[in-house]
Design an enzyme around this catalytic site. Structure first.
Site, PDB file in Angstrom:
ATOM      1  N   ARG A  27       8.094  -3.032 -28.923  1.00  0.00           N
ATOM      2  CA  ARG A  27       8.839  -3.520 -27.948  1.00  0.00           C
ATOM      3  C   ARG A  27       8.666  -4.908 -27.508  1.00  0.00           C
ATOM      4  O   ARG A  27       7.289  -5.235 -27.733  1.00  0.00           O
ATOM      5  CB  ARG A  27       8.599  -2.398 -26.754  1.00  0.00           C
ATOM      6  CG  ARG A  27       9.318  -1.228 -26.420  1.00  0.00           C
ATOM      7  CD  ARG A  27      11.047  -1.544 -26.333  1.00  0.00           C
ATOM      8  NE  ARG A  27      11.625  -0.129 -26.145  1.00  0.00           N
ATOM      9  CZ  ARG A  27      12.110   0.466 -27.224  1.00  0.00           C
ATOM     10  NH1 ARG A  27      12.212  -0.039 -28.362  1.00  0.00           N
ATOM     11  NH2 ARG A  27      12.992   1.498 -26.858  1.00  0.00           N
ATOM     12  N   GLU A  69      14.675  -9.805 -24.540  1.00  0.00           N
ATOM     13  CA  GLU A  69      15.553  -9.814 -25.363  1.00  0.00           C
ATOM     14  C   GLU A  69      17.242  -9.276 -24.687  1.00  0.00           C
ATOM     15  O   GLU A  69      16.872  -8.574 -23.837  1.00  0.00           O
ATOM     16  CB  GLU A  69      15.307  -8.621 -26.619  1.00  0.00           C
ATOM     17  CG  GLU A  69      15.338  -7.079 -26.086  1.00  0.00           C
ATOM     18  CD  GLU A  69      15.031  -6.548 -27.357  1.00  0.00           C
ATOM     19  OE1 GLU A  69      14.117  -6.956 -28.107  1.00  0.00           O
ATOM     20  OE2 GLU A  69      15.575  -5.438 -27.724  1.00  0.00           O
ATOM     21  N   HIS A  78      16.630  -6.266 -33.045  1.00  0.00           N
ATOM     22  CA  HIS A  78      16.180  -4.875 -32.652  1.00  0.00           C
ATOM     23  C   HIS A  78      17.113  -4.173 -33.602  1.00  0.00           C
ATOM     24  O   HIS A  78      17.986  -3.286 -32.963  1.00  0.00           O
ATOM     25  CB  HIS A  78      16.536  -4.966 -31.214  1.00  0.00           C
ATOM     26  CG  HIS A  78      15.755  -3.605 -30.557  1.00  0.00           C
ATOM     27  ND1 HIS A  78      15.345  -3.578 -29.347  1.00  0.00           N
ATOM     28  CD2 HIS A  78      15.444  -2.630 -31.420  1.00  0.00           C
ATOM     29  CE1 HIS A  78      14.711  -2.529 -29.276  1.00  0.00           C
ATOM     30  NE2 HIS A  78      14.768  -1.836 -30.530  1.00  0.00           N
TER      31      HIS A  78
HETATM   32  C1  8YV Z   1      17.340   1.684 -30.453  1.00  0.00           C
HETATM   33  C2  8YV Z   1      14.853   1.829 -30.340  1.00  0.00           C
HETATM   34  O1  8YV Z   1      18.270   0.932 -31.274  1.00  0.00           O
HETATM   35  O2  8YV Z   1      14.755   4.212 -30.416  1.00  0.00           O
HETATM   36  C3  8YV Z   1      14.423   3.069 -30.035  1.00  0.00           C
HETATM   37  O3  8YV Z   1      13.330   3.189 -29.155  1.00  0.00           O
HETATM   38  O4  8YV Z   1      14.221   0.880 -30.178  1.00  0.00           O
HETATM   39  C4  8YV Z   1      16.065   1.555 -31.124  1.00  0.00           C
HETATM   40  O5  8YV Z   1      16.005   2.699 -32.168  1.00  0.00           O
HETATM   41  C5  8YV Z   1      17.354   0.999 -29.193  1.00  0.00           C
HETATM   42  O6  8YV Z   1      16.288   1.216 -28.183  1.00  0.00           O
HETATM   43  C6  8YV Z   1      18.789   1.109 -28.382  1.00  0.00           C
HETATM   44  O7  8YV Z   1      18.698   2.082 -27.662  1.00  0.00           O
END
Ligand code: 8YV
Length: 332
Positions: free
Chosen positions: A239, A268, A286
Site C-alpha cells: 500500500r 494514489e 495498482h
Molecule cells: C485491489 C488490492 O485491486 O486486494 C487488494 O488489497 O490492493 C487490489 O487487489 C484494490 O484494492 C481494489 O479494490
C-alpha cells in the site's frame, strides 16, 4: 421487498446480475468515483455496500447510514474501512483473501525482475530511438537468481513470493514480520527470519508486502533506505504510505539504492512528482491483482460475502471471509 445495496464502482456485469437475484441493486456502470458526500447520499436506505479500496468507510459514513449492515470489500487489504467503528455498530466487514495470492505474487516477482533488469527504462530508451550500438555496460542491472530476496510482511502473498524466489530462482530468502512463522512454513518457503535491520542490510531485492496500518506508516523512510545496499532494489506492492515516497525518490535520485518498482503510492492515483522524474523506478497503476480470472474471483467472493452477510444464499449469515467475525455471533 428486497434489501437495497450499493455497488460502489463498475464491476463485472455477471456479478451485478447475481446480486440482483437477492437485492435491489444500485450499481455504477459509468464507474464514477464518489466523493464522501455522494457516497453518503447514495448509501441512504442501503443495507449493504460492495466496496473497493477507493471508498473510505468511516464513522461519518456509518453514522449517516444507520441501516448499513454489511461492508464487503473487493480487495484483500481493508485499510479503507474503519473496522472498529463498523464492529461497534454491528456492521460486518469482509475482504477477499486467498483468491488473489498467486496472481499478486506473480506480479510482485515480475515487478522486482523488471526493476532489477531495468526493463522499463531500457524500453523507453529504445522507443526514443536512442539505441545506436551495443555497449558492454548498456542497462546492466543486477541478478535475481542466487541473490538475497528480502520480504517485509510474510503473510500469504509474502510466502508465495518467497516460494517463487527460493524454489524457482535459487534465491536466499530472508523475511521480517510482526511474528515469526511456524518452522514448517519457514522450511517450505526456505525462508529465514531476521530483524528488520538485518533485512534492510542484507537484501539484494527488498519486496514490501506488509498491510497498511498506523503501525506500518512509513515503515520504509529515509532512515531505513540508508541501511540498504547501494546496489539493492525495492519493490512495493503493499500500500502507499508503507513507503515514504518522497524519501524513496530522493534515495533513487542520489543513488542510495539502485532502483525501485512501485505498484502503489501515497495518495494514489496521484504520484509524487519527484518519482515521475527519476529514471530508475518502474511505476505501475495498482494492478498487482489484475488478471481477468482473479478480478472475477475477487468480485465473486465479495458478492458471496454480501449475499451471505445479509442473510441469503446457501451460507446465509455466515459470509465466507469476514474481517470482524465477532459481529456474527448470536447474542448470548
Ligand atoms: C485491489 C488490492 O485491486 O486486494 C487488494 O488489497 O490492493 C487490489 O487487489 C484494490 O484494492 C481494489 O479494490
Amino acid at each position: 421487498m428486497k434489501p437495497a445495496v450499493l455497488v460502489a464502482r463498475a464491476i463485472q456485469p455477471e456479478v451485478v446480475a447475481r446480486l440482483r437475484n437477492h437485492f435491489d441493486v444500485e450499481d455504477n456502470p459509468n464507474d464514477q468515483v464518489f466523493s464522501k458526500d455522494e457516497l453518503i447520499a447514495r448509501l441512504k436506505g442501503k443495507q449493504g455496500i460492495f466496496a473497493t479500496g477507493s471508498e473510505r468507510i468511516d464513522e461519518a459514513v456509518l453514522s449517516a447510514n444507520p441501516e448499513l449492515r454489511a461492508v464487503c470489500n473487493m480487495a484483500v487489504g481493508y485499510n479503507n474501512i474503519d473496522v472498529p467503528a463498523c464492529t461497534a455498530r454491528g456492521v460486518v466487514c469482509t475482504n477477499t483473501p486467498d483468491v488473489l495470492t498467486e496472481t499478486t505474487a506473480d506480479f510482485g516477482f515480475a515487478l522486482m525482475m523488471a526493476t532489477a533488469r531495468r526493463i522499463a527504462e531500457s524500453e523507453h530508451f529504445l522507443r526514443r530511438g536512442e539505441w545506436k550500438k551495443w555497449s558492454f555496460d548498456m542497462f546492466t542491472g543486477s541478478d535475481i537468481h542466487g541473490a538475497t530476496l528480502g520480504i517485509l510482511g510474510m503473510g500469504r502473498i509474502g510466502q508465495a513470493i518467497a516460494r517463487r524466489g527460493a524454489h524457482g530462482f535459487g534465491m536466499r530468502v530472508i523475511y521480517h514480520n510482526r511474528s515469526r512463522l511456524d518452522a514448517a512454513i519457514e522450511q517450505e518457503c526456505r525462508a529465514s527470519y531476521v530483524s528488520k535491520h538485518e533485512l534492510l542490510q542484507q537484501a539484494d531485492h527488498l519486496v514490501i508486502v506488509v498491510p497498511y496500518s498506523p503501525a506500518s506508516h512509513h515503515a520504509i523512510g529515509a532512515v531505513e533506505l540508508a541501511q540498504m545496499k547501494r546496489t539493492a532494489t525495492l519493490t512495493n506492492i503493499a500500500r502507499g504510505g508503507v513507503v515514504d515516497d518522497a524519501a524513496l525518490a530522493q534515495a533513487l535520485a542520489t543513488g542510495l539504492i539502485a532502483a525501485a518498482g512501485l505498484d502503489v503510492f501515497e495518495g494514489e492515483p496521484a504520484v509524487h512528482p519527484h518519482l515521475l522524474t527519476v529514471p530508475n523506478v518502474v511505476l505501475t497503476p495498482h494492478i498487482a491483482s489484475a488478471t481477468v480470472s482473479t478480478r472475477l474471483a475477487m468480485a465473486d467472493l465479495a458478492a458471496d460475502n454480501l449475499i451471505a452477510a445479509l442473510g441469503f444464499g446457501p451460507s446465509a449469515g455466515k459470509p465466507p471471509t469476514p474481517i470482524n467475525p465477532e459481529v456474527l455471533r448470536p447474542a448470548p
